[in-house]
Design a protein around this motif. Structure first.
Motif, PDB file in Angstrom:
ATOM      1  N   ASP A 125       0.817  -1.217   0.000  1.00  0.00           N
ATOM      2  CA  ASP A 125       0.000   0.000   0.000  1.00  0.00           C
ATOM      3  C   ASP A 125       0.854   1.272   0.000  1.00  0.00           C
ATOM      4  OD1 ASP A 125      -2.343  -1.440  -0.031  1.00  0.00           O
ATOM      5  OD2 ASP A 125      -2.533  -1.461   2.157  1.00  0.00           O
ATOM      6  N   PHE A 126       2.145   1.136   0.269  1.00  0.00           N
ATOM      7  CA  PHE A 126       3.044   2.284   0.281  1.00  0.00           C
ATOM      8  C   PHE A 126       3.501   2.609  -1.135  1.00  0.00           C
ATOM      9  CE2 PHE A 126       7.410   3.803   0.012  1.00  0.00           C
ATOM     10  CZ  PHE A 126       7.303   4.997   0.695  1.00  0.00           C
ATOM     11  N   GLY A 127       3.557   3.889  -1.484  1.00  0.00           N
ATOM     12  CA  GLY A 127       4.135   4.342  -2.744  1.00  0.00           C
ATOM     13  C   GLY A 127       3.529   3.667  -3.959  1.00  0.00           C
ATOM     14  N   ASP A 128       4.377   3.190  -4.833  1.00  0.00           N
ATOM     15  CA  ASP A 128       3.958   2.505  -6.052  1.00  0.00           C
ATOM     16  C   ASP A 128       4.037   0.997  -5.802  1.00  0.00           C
ATOM     17  OD1 ASP A 128       3.453   1.584  -8.594  1.00  0.00           O
ATOM     18  OD2 ASP A 128       5.173   2.549  -9.529  1.00  0.00           O
ATOM     19  N   ARG A 129       3.008   0.445  -5.174  1.00  0.00           N
ATOM     20  CA  ARG A 129       2.935  -0.984  -4.832  1.00  0.00           C
ATOM     21  C   ARG A 129       4.133  -1.439  -4.000  1.00  0.00           C
ATOM     22  NH1 ARG A 129       2.203  -2.525 -10.869  1.00  0.00           N
ATOM     23  NH2 ARG A 129       3.894  -1.063 -10.727  1.00  0.00           N
ATOM     24  N   GLY A 130       4.571  -0.581  -3.078  1.00  0.00           N
ATOM     25  CA  GLY A 130       5.678  -0.909  -2.192  1.00  0.00           C
ATOM     26  C   GLY A 130       7.023  -0.372  -2.644  1.00  0.00           C
ATOM     27  N   PHE A 131       7.054   0.268  -3.799  1.00  0.00           N
ATOM     28  CA  PHE A 131       8.297   0.808  -4.348  1.00  0.00           C
ATOM     29  C   PHE A 131       8.262   2.333  -4.334  1.00  0.00           C
ATOM     30  CE2 PHE A 131       7.927  -3.410  -5.987  1.00  0.00           C
ATOM     31  CZ  PHE A 131       9.232  -3.891  -6.066  1.00  0.00           C
ATOM     32  N   LEU A 132       9.439   2.942  -4.398  1.00  0.00           N
ATOM     33  CA  LEU A 132       9.557   4.377  -4.554  1.00  0.00           C
ATOM     34  C   LEU A 132      10.763   4.664  -5.421  1.00  0.00           C
ATOM     35  CD1 LEU A 132      11.183   6.152  -1.576  1.00  0.00           C
ATOM     36  CD2 LEU A 132      10.797   3.716  -1.478  1.00  0.00           C
ATOM     37  N   TYR A 133      10.877   5.912  -5.851  1.00  0.00           N
ATOM     38  CA  TYR A 133      11.904   6.291  -6.809  1.00  0.00           C
ATOM     39  C   TYR A 133      12.727   7.436  -6.243  1.00  0.00           C
ATOM     40  CZ  TYR A 133       8.521   3.540  -9.269  1.00  0.00           C
ATOM     41  OH  TYR A 133       7.661   2.531  -9.602  1.00  0.00           O
ATOM     42  N   LEU A 134      14.049   7.278  -6.313  1.00  0.00           N
ATOM     43  CA  LEU A 134      14.987   8.235  -5.732  1.00  0.00           C
ATOM     44  C   LEU A 134      15.951   8.729  -6.810  1.00  0.00           C
ATOM     45  CD1 LEU A 134      15.682   5.952  -2.693  1.00  0.00           C
ATOM     46  CD2 LEU A 134      14.555   8.169  -2.540  1.00  0.00           C
ATOM     47  N   ALA A 135      16.093  10.025  -6.921  1.00  0.00           N
ATOM     48  CA  ALA A 135      16.932  10.622  -7.958  1.00  0.00           C
ATOM     49  C   ALA A 135      18.379  10.137  -7.866  1.00  0.00           C
ATOM     50  CB  ALA A 135      16.895  12.145  -7.862  1.00  0.00           C
ATOM     51  N   ILE A 136      18.965   9.913  -9.019  1.00  0.00           N
ATOM     52  CA  ILE A 136      20.371   9.534  -9.127  1.00  0.00           C
ATOM     53  C   ILE A 136      21.226  10.797  -9.151  1.00  0.00           C
ATOM     54  CG2 ILE A 136      22.102   8.607 -10.743  1.00  0.00           C
ATOM     55  CD1 ILE A 136      20.022   6.531 -11.607  1.00  0.00           C
ATOM     56  N   GLY A 137      22.362  10.748  -8.470  1.00  0.00           N
ATOM     57  CA  GLY A 137      23.373  11.781  -8.645  1.00  0.00           C
ATOM     58  C   GLY A 137      23.608  12.746  -7.514  1.00  0.00           C
ATOM     59  N   SER A 138      22.753  12.754  -6.502  1.00  0.00           N
ATOM     60  CA  SER A 138      22.954  13.731  -5.426  1.00  0.00           C
ATOM     61  C   SER A 138      22.957  13.091  -4.039  1.00  0.00           C
ATOM     62  CB  SER A 138      21.861  14.798  -5.486  1.00  0.00           C
ATOM     63  OG  SER A 138      20.588  14.202  -5.292  1.00  0.00           O
ATOM     64  N   ASN A 139      23.126  11.784  -3.986  1.00  0.00           N
ATOM     65  CA  ASN A 139      23.095  11.051  -2.710  1.00  0.00           C
ATOM     66  C   ASN A 139      21.831  11.411  -1.927  1.00  0.00           C
ATOM     67  OD1 ASN A 139      24.020   9.241  -0.763  1.00  0.00           O
ATOM     68  ND2 ASN A 139      25.261  10.771   0.277  1.00  0.00           N
ATOM     69  N   ILE A 140      20.721  11.496  -2.652  1.00  0.00           N
ATOM     70  CA  ILE A 140      19.447  11.882  -2.048  1.00  0.00           C
ATOM     71  C   ILE A 140      19.099  10.936  -0.901  1.00  0.00           C
ATOM     72  CG2 ILE A 140      17.949  10.574  -3.621  1.00  0.00           C
ATOM     73  CD1 ILE A 140      17.221  14.117  -2.422  1.00  0.00           C
ATOM     74  N   CYS A 141      18.684  11.478   0.192  1.00  0.00           N
ATOM     75  CA  CYS A 141      18.320  10.733   1.405  1.00  0.00           C
ATOM     76  C   CYS A 141      19.477   9.896   1.941  1.00  0.00           C
ATOM     77  CB  CYS A 141      17.104   9.843   1.161  1.00  0.00           C
ATOM     78  SG  CYS A 141      15.635  10.707   0.586  1.00  0.00           S
ATOM     79  N   GLY A 142      20.707  10.153   1.467  1.00  0.00           N
ATOM     80  CA  GLY A 142      21.886   9.432   1.953  1.00  0.00           C
ATOM     81  C   GLY A 142      22.060   8.044   1.358  1.00  0.00           C
ATOM     82  N   LEU A 143      21.378   7.742   0.251  1.00  0.00           N
ATOM     83  CA  LEU A 143      21.340   6.375  -0.263  1.00  0.00           C
ATOM     84  C   LEU A 143      22.689   5.790  -0.665  1.00  0.00           C
ATOM     85  CD1 LEU A 143      21.607   6.349  -3.608  1.00  0.00           C
ATOM     86  CD2 LEU A 143      19.332   7.241  -3.447  1.00  0.00           C
ATOM     87  N   ALA A 144      23.690   6.614  -0.909  1.00  0.00           N
ATOM     88  CA  ALA A 144      25.010   6.093  -1.282  1.00  0.00           C
ATOM     89  C   ALA A 144      26.001   6.185  -0.131  1.00  0.00           C
ATOM     90  CB  ALA A 144      25.541   6.832  -2.504  1.00  0.00           C
ATOM     91  N   THR A 145      25.500   6.320   1.085  1.00  0.00           N
ATOM     92  CA  THR A 145      26.380   6.458   2.243  1.00  0.00           C
ATOM     93  C   THR A 145      26.732   5.117   2.858  1.00  0.00           C
ATOM     94  OG1 THR A 145      25.422   8.626   2.675  1.00  0.00           O
ATOM     95  CG2 THR A 145      26.641   7.594   4.477  1.00  0.00           C
ATOM     96  N   GLU A 146      25.732   4.265   3.065  1.00  0.00           N
ATOM     97  CA  GLU A 146      25.958   2.926   3.615  1.00  0.00           C
ATOM     98  C   GLU A 146      25.296   1.922   2.685  1.00  0.00           C
ATOM     99  OE1 GLU A 146      24.769   2.497   7.690  1.00  0.00           O
ATOM    100  OE2 GLU A 146      25.845   4.285   8.320  1.00  0.00           O
TER     101      GLU A 146
END
Length: 153
Positions: A125-146
């Protein structure tokens, strides 16, 4: 030895050696330093710097394409109201803001805003059937940190 040769001390990734070394080494179950050195020479492997993936989204996309899904730590504080689209602004990626983990399962660079495809654990029920989309290139939400990946044996 590298610091003596180059005059510059570089901290190398212990985790890479634990995870990747072969030749009788067994990751966290133990190994032998002489076997490790033999494997490094035979495989012509260079040990990466300690912070292998931090902010290195090109490496992250290569890992996704060549290895498969990875787990990343993120700041999901503002995600409760996510209804769709690509998150590309207003999501602090500081290491002290990481509070959740998601699985990156792929990416799409074909549109005007390239994005990662993330599978969340909050149900279909979350987002797009359990998925979400995060922009590439700016370490958005810290996704490339750990970033974590594993091999199924």
């Amino acid at each position: 030895m590298s610091a003596i040769k180059t005059g510059s001390l570089q901290v190398l990734s212990v985790q890479e050696v634990i995870d990747c070394a072969r030749n009788g080494n067994m990751g966290c179950d133990g190994g032998d330093t002489c076997n490790l050195l033999d494997w490094l020479v035979a495989s012509k492997t260079s040990i990466e710097p300690e912070k292998i993936m931090v902010g290195q989204e090109n490496m992250l996309m290569t890992l996704l394409a060549s290895h498969g899904p990875v787990v990343v730590a993120v700041n999901a504080l503002n995600w409760q109201n996510y209804l769709g689209g690509i998150i590309q602004f207003h999501c602090d990626g500081g290491v002290d803001q990481l509070n959740h983990a998601v699985q990156l399962v792929g990416y799409d660079r074909s549109g005007p805003t390239p994005f990662y495809i993330a599978r969340n654990s909050w149900g279909a029920d979350f987002g797009d059937r359990g998925f979400l989309y995060l922009a590439i290139g700016s370490n958005i939400c810290g996704l490339a940190t750990e970033v974590a990946s594993l091999d199924v044996l």
